[in-house]
Write a protein that holds these residues in place. Structure first.
Motif, PDB file in Angstrom:
ATOM      1  N   LEU A  28       0.809  -1.216   0.000  1.00  0.00           N
ATOM      2  CA  LEU A  28       0.000   0.000   0.000  1.00  0.00           C
ATOM      3  C   LEU A  28       0.850   1.278   0.000  1.00  0.00           C
ATOM      4  N   SER A  29       2.161   1.148  -0.050  1.00  0.00           N
ATOM      5  CA  SER A  29       3.033   2.316   0.038  1.00  0.00           C
ATOM      6  C   SER A  29       3.282   3.003  -1.302  1.00  0.00           C
ATOM      7  N   ILE A  36      -5.145   1.638  -7.403  1.00  0.00           N
ATOM      8  CA  ILE A  36      -5.815   0.361  -7.679  1.00  0.00           C
ATOM      9  C   ILE A  36      -6.717  -0.013  -6.504  1.00  0.00           C
ATOM     10  N   VAL A  37      -6.187   0.066  -5.291  1.00  0.00           N
ATOM     11  CA  VAL A  37      -6.950  -0.305  -4.092  1.00  0.00           C
ATOM     12  C   VAL A  37      -8.122   0.649  -3.888  1.00  0.00           C
ATOM     13  N   GLU A  38      -7.898   1.937  -4.066  1.00  0.00           N
ATOM     14  CA  GLU A  38      -8.986   2.911  -3.916  1.00  0.00           C
ATOM     15  C   GLU A  38     -10.099   2.639  -4.927  1.00  0.00           C
ATOM     16  N   THR A 101      -9.039   2.634   6.889  1.00  0.00           N
ATOM     17  CA  THR A 101      -8.252   3.731   7.438  1.00  0.00           C
ATOM     18  C   THR A 101      -7.206   4.210   6.439  1.00  0.00           C
ATOM     19  N   VAL A 102      -6.500   3.281   5.812  1.00  0.00           N
ATOM     20  CA  VAL A 102      -5.465   3.647   4.850  1.00  0.00           C
ATOM     21  C   VAL A 102      -6.086   4.303   3.612  1.00  0.00           C
ATOM     22  N   VAL A 103      -7.193   3.771   3.110  1.00  0.00           N
ATOM     23  CA  VAL A 103      -7.859   4.351   1.936  1.00  0.00           C
ATOM     24  C   VAL A 103      -8.370   5.758   2.278  1.00  0.00           C
ATOM     25  N   ALA A 104      -8.961   5.936   3.443  1.00  0.00           N
ATOM     26  CA  ALA A 104      -9.457   7.262   3.846  1.00  0.00           C
ATOM     27  C   ALA A 104      -8.298   8.260   3.947  1.00  0.00           C
TER      28      ALA A 104
END
Length: 110
Positions: A28-29, A36-38, A101-104
């Motif tokens: 995710l870094s 892609i993840v978002e 949390t990471v996406v936000a």
């Protein structure tokens, strides 16, 4: 052997209990991988070549591999397309609250 006759090696997907936090955080870094993840957090499934990223196909394949081997995404074949999904339930089971949390945070920082 002709190219059409070759079989692609099955991709590796870690079991839920084997997903490693540092591997996920590494995956995710990268901004391309986060895009892609978002995208997958908004859409349950998407064809591999349709993500809103500006990278060469070989580079995109590398990013998919990093995400897949970290346990973040899963692919499935449908006819001549490869569809990508987020392993959100597996990640939530292993690390509750991490992915949202990471996406936000990514969306806030952009």
């Amino acid at each position: 052997m002709p190219r059409a006759a070759r079989r692609r090696e099955a991709p590796h997907y870690p079991a839920t209990d084997d997903i490693d936090l540092l591997d996920v955080l590494h995956a995710l870094s990268d901004p391309t991988r986060m895009t892609i993840v978002e995208t997958l957090s908004d859409e349950p499934e998407r064809a591999c070549g349709t993500f809103p990223v500006d990278v060469a196909p070989s580079t995109l394949s590398h990013h998919f591999k990093v995400l897949r081997e970290a346990g973040v995404i899963r692919h499935r074949e449908e006819a001549n397309r490869r569809l990508t999904t987020l392993r959100a339930a597996d990640l939530e089971q292993r690390f509750p609250g991490l992915l949202p949390t990471v996406v936000a945070a990514y969306r806030t920082d952009r």
